[in-house]
Design an enzyme around this catalytic site. Sequence first.
Site, PDB file in Angstrom:
ATOM      1  N   ASP A  29     -11.643 -10.929  -0.974  1.00 35.25           N
ATOM      2  CA  ASP A  29     -12.910 -11.189  -0.302  1.00 35.25           C
ATOM      3  C   ASP A  29     -13.950 -10.295  -0.970  1.00 35.25           C
ATOM      4  OD1 ASP A  29     -11.552  -9.713   2.738  1.00 35.25           O
ATOM      5  OD2 ASP A  29     -12.294  -8.678   0.952  1.00 35.25           O
ATOM      6  N   GLU A  86       0.811  -1.219   0.000  1.00 33.30           N
ATOM      7  CA  GLU A  86       0.000   0.000   0.000  1.00 33.30           C
ATOM      8  C   GLU A  86       0.845   1.270   0.000  1.00 33.30           C
ATOM      9  OE1 GLU A  86      -2.786  -0.485   3.231  1.00 33.30           O
ATOM     10  OE2 GLU A  86      -3.410  -2.459   2.528  1.00 33.30           O
ATOM     11  N   HIS A 137     -10.010  -6.607  -2.335  1.00 37.23           N
ATOM     12  CA  HIS A 137     -11.075  -6.508  -1.309  1.00 37.23           C
ATOM     13  C   HIS A 137     -12.266  -5.846  -2.001  1.00 37.23           C
ATOM     14  CE1 HIS A 137      -8.570  -7.900   1.949  1.00 37.23           C
ATOM     15  NE2 HIS A 137      -7.653  -6.997   1.647  1.00 37.23           N
ATOM     16  N   GLU A 156      -5.555 -11.033  -1.679  1.00 36.39           N
ATOM     17  CA  GLU A 156      -6.370 -10.871  -0.454  1.00 36.39           C
ATOM     18  C   GLU A 156      -7.871 -10.831  -0.798  1.00 36.39           C
ATOM     19  OE1 GLU A 156      -5.099  -7.573   1.952  1.00 36.39           O
ATOM     20  OE2 GLU A 156      -2.986  -7.882   1.537  1.00 36.39           O
ATOM     21  N   ASN A 214       2.393  -4.879  -3.318  1.00 38.50           N
ATOM     22  CA  ASN A 214       0.998  -5.273  -3.081  1.00 38.50           C
ATOM     23  C   ASN A 214       0.163  -4.030  -2.804  1.00 38.50           C
ATOM     24  OD1 ASN A 214      -1.001  -7.414  -2.543  1.00 38.50           O
ATOM     25  ND2 ASN A 214      -0.865  -6.815  -0.393  1.00 38.50           N
TER      26      ASN A 214
HETATM   27  O1  G3I Z   1      -4.888  -9.991  18.708  1.00 40.96           O
HETATM   28  C1  G3I Z   1      -5.350  -8.767  19.316  1.00 40.96           C
HETATM   29  C2  G3I Z   1      -6.190  -9.074  20.546  1.00 40.96           C
HETATM   30  O2  G3I Z   1      -5.364  -9.693  21.529  1.00 40.96           O
HETATM   31  C3  G3I Z   1      -6.789  -7.769  21.086  1.00 40.96           C
HETATM   32  O3  G3I Z   1      -7.628  -8.061  22.168  1.00 40.96           O
HETATM   33  C4  G3I Z   1      -7.575  -7.084  19.961  1.00 40.96           C
HETATM   34  C5  G3I Z   1      -8.202  -5.800  20.403  1.00 40.96           C
HETATM   35  O4  G3I Z   1      -7.199  -4.799  20.457  1.00 40.96           O
HETATM   36  O5  G3I Z   1      -6.690  -6.799  18.852  1.00 40.96           O
HETATM   37  C6  G3I Z   1      -6.197  -8.022  18.300  1.00 40.96           C
HETATM   38  O6  G3I Z   1      -5.347  -7.710  17.220  1.00 40.96           O
HETATM   39  C7  G3I Z   1      -6.062  -7.265  16.064  1.00 40.96           C
HETATM   40  C8  G3I Z   1      -5.714  -8.196  14.895  1.00 40.96           C
HETATM   41  O7  G3I Z   1      -6.320  -7.737  13.664  1.00 40.96           O
HETATM   42  C9  G3I Z   1      -6.200  -9.630  15.144  1.00 40.96           C
HETATM   43  O8  G3I Z   1      -7.597  -9.619  15.187  1.00 40.96           O
HETATM   44  C10 G3I Z   1      -5.578  -5.845  15.722  1.00 40.96           C
HETATM   45  O9  G3I Z   1      -6.010  -4.963  16.740  1.00 40.96           O
HETATM   46  C11 G3I Z   1      -6.167  -5.424  14.373  1.00 40.96           C
HETATM   47  O10 G3I Z   1      -5.614  -4.168  13.989  1.00 40.96           O
HETATM   48  C12 G3I Z   1      -5.814  -6.450  13.308  1.00 40.96           C
HETATM   49  O11 G3I Z   1      -6.469  -6.061  12.101  1.00 40.96           O
HETATM   50  C13 G3I Z   1      -5.884  -6.616  10.920  1.00 40.96           C
HETATM   51  C14 G3I Z   1      -5.575  -5.449   9.958  1.00 40.96           C
HETATM   52  O12 G3I Z   1      -5.067  -5.973   8.720  1.00 40.96           O
HETATM   53  C15 G3I Z   1      -4.520  -4.528  10.539  1.00 40.96           C
HETATM   54  O13 G3I Z   1      -3.304  -5.230  10.678  1.00 40.96           O
HETATM   55  C16 G3I Z   1      -6.900  -7.558  10.274  1.00 40.96           C
HETATM   56  O14 G3I Z   1      -7.079  -8.709  11.087  1.00 40.96           O
HETATM   57  C17 G3I Z   1      -6.382  -7.983   8.900  1.00 40.96           C
HETATM   58  O15 G3I Z   1      -7.375  -8.759   8.217  1.00 40.96           O
HETATM   59  C18 G3I Z   1      -6.049  -6.770   8.045  1.00 40.96           C
HETATM   60  O16 G3I Z   1      -5.513  -7.225   6.841  1.00 40.96           O
HETATM   61  C19 G3I Z   1      -5.075  -6.193   5.934  1.00 40.96           C
HETATM   62  C20 G3I Z   1      -3.799  -6.666   5.280  1.00 40.96           C
HETATM   63  O17 G3I Z   1      -2.829  -6.952   6.266  1.00 40.96           O
HETATM   64  C21 G3I Z   1      -3.317  -5.636   4.267  1.00 40.96           C
HETATM   65  N1  G3I Z   1      -4.359  -5.375   3.265  1.00 40.96           N
HETATM   66  C22 G3I Z   1      -5.628  -4.918   3.875  1.00 40.96           C
HETATM   67  C23 G3I Z   1      -6.134  -5.961   4.854  1.00 40.96           C
HETATM   68  C24 G3I Z   1      -7.458  -5.542   5.430  1.00 40.96           C
HETATM   69  O18 G3I Z   1      -7.299  -4.376   6.197  1.00 40.96           O
END
Ligand code: G3I
Length: 369
Positions: A279, A172, A249, A277, A213
Site C-alpha cells: 500500500d 517480521e 508498506h 502487502e 516476510n
Molecule cells: O475485529 C475487532 C473488533 O471486533 C474490535 O471492536 C476492534 C477494536 O478492538 O478490534 C478489531 O480487531 C482489529 C483488527 O485489526 C480488525 O480490524 C485489531 O484490534 C487490530 O489489531 C487489527 O489490526 C491489524 C494489524 O495487522 C494487527 O494484526 C490490521 O487490520 C492489519 O492490516 C495489520 O496487518 C499487518 C500484517 O498482518 C503484517 N504486516 C504489517 C501489517 C500492517 O500492520
Amino acid sequence: MSVALVAAALLAAGMALVRYAPERPPGDGDARPVPSSPASAAPGRETLRDLMPPGVKIGSAVDGRGLSLEPAYRALLGTEFNAMTAENAMKWRNLEPLPGVYAWTGADQLVDFAHQHGQAVYGHTLVWHSDVPKWVSPDWPADQVRAVLQEHVTTVVSRYRGRVWAWDVVNEVLDEDGTLRDTLWLRKLGPGYVADAFRWAHAADPGARLFINDYGVEGRTRKSDALLKLVRDLRRAGVPVDGVGFQSHLRWDQPPRDLTGNLRRFAQLGVSVAITELDVRVALPATPQKLERQATLYRQVLRACLAVTACVSFTVWGFTDARSWIPGYHRGYGAACLFDGSLAPKPAHAALLDELRRQLPRAASPSPG
Ligand code: G3I
C-alpha cells in the site's frame, strides 16, 4: 542477536550442511494452478486479473467483515484479483482464542470464497510476535512455549493442506538494525525457532511454498542485507525456505532504493520473491498531485516485480481506502489503496492497468504481403 549467530546456532543444531533444493523451482508460480476464469467483471472493463501475466498472482488482503457484509466488496475482490491473503482471520489470536479452542469460521469463509472464485490463498501468518493469543504465557518454560508453537503451526497448516499455496511461516523476525527481533520466540527458543517453524510447516504440507516476510526490506537497506544473509544461511542449512515476502508498506514520497536490484539479489539465492502487502500511504489531504505520485510508485513496484522472473505474486494490502489499516496506524496518512472509499478506481489502479497493457507481449506484426 546477530544473524551470524543464527548461522552458528543452525550449525550447532547439527543441521546438515546441504543446500536446500525446493521441490519446485522458484518462480514456477503456483503448484496448484489458479483457474483463470475471472468472475464476471463489468462488461468491457478490463481488470488487473484479466491483464496479469501467467505465473504472477495479483492478490489483495481481505477483510473478513467486508467479505461477509458488502456485496460490492465481494464483487470487486472476485473480478480484480486471482489471489488473496487473510488480513487478520488466520492470525493465531483469531484462530485459537483459547487453548485448543479453534475459531476457523472466518478463515474458512475466505478460503471457500477464494476457491469458488478461482483464487489462490496465501496464508498469513504462522509465527509472529504480534497477535499471539493472550493465553500463551511468557512465564512458561521454554519446552511448553515450543510445544504450543509447534502445535499451532502444524494444526493450521495441516487444516489447509492443499488449499493454501504459500505461507508466511515467519513474519517480521528482524529488527530495524538487522538483528533478530527480541521476541517471546527468540527469548524462549533461541534463534533456531525460525528454522524449526519452516520444518514444522513443511512437514504439515510439503506442497506449500514457505516464505519469510518482512517490511523495510524492499530497497537496499541494512535490514534487507541482513535478511539476505539470513535466507542464505537458512537454505545452506537445508531449511525449506522457498520464498521471501516484501511487505511494501510505502510512503508516497519515499520510494525504496533499487527495488528491482534488491529483488534480483534475493532471487539469485534460488528463492521466489513476492510483493506481499503493498500500500502507498499519502499525507492527507490526498491532492490529485499526490495521488499521481502514488500511482507512479504503485507502477514502479509492479514493474520491478514483472522484471524479476522469480517474482510470483503482487499483493496489495487491501484494495479500498474504506478498509485500510493506515489511518488507524499512521496518523495524518491515508488514501493508500487502489480504490477509494466508494470503491471507485483511483489513478493508481489505472496506472497498474496501463503498465500491464504495456507489458503485454507484442502481438506478432502481420507478415508483409
Ligand atoms: O475485529 C475487532 C473488533 O471486533 C474490535 O471492536 C476492534 C477494536 O478492538 O478490534 C478489531 O480487531 C482489529 C483488527 O485489526 C480488525 O480490524 C485489531 O484490534 C487490530 O489489531 C487489527 O489490526 C491489524 C494489524 O495487522 C494487527 O494484526 C490490521 O487490520 C492489519 O492490516 C495489520 O496487518 C499487518 C500484517 O498482518 C503484517 N504486516 C504489517 C501489517 C500492517 O500492520
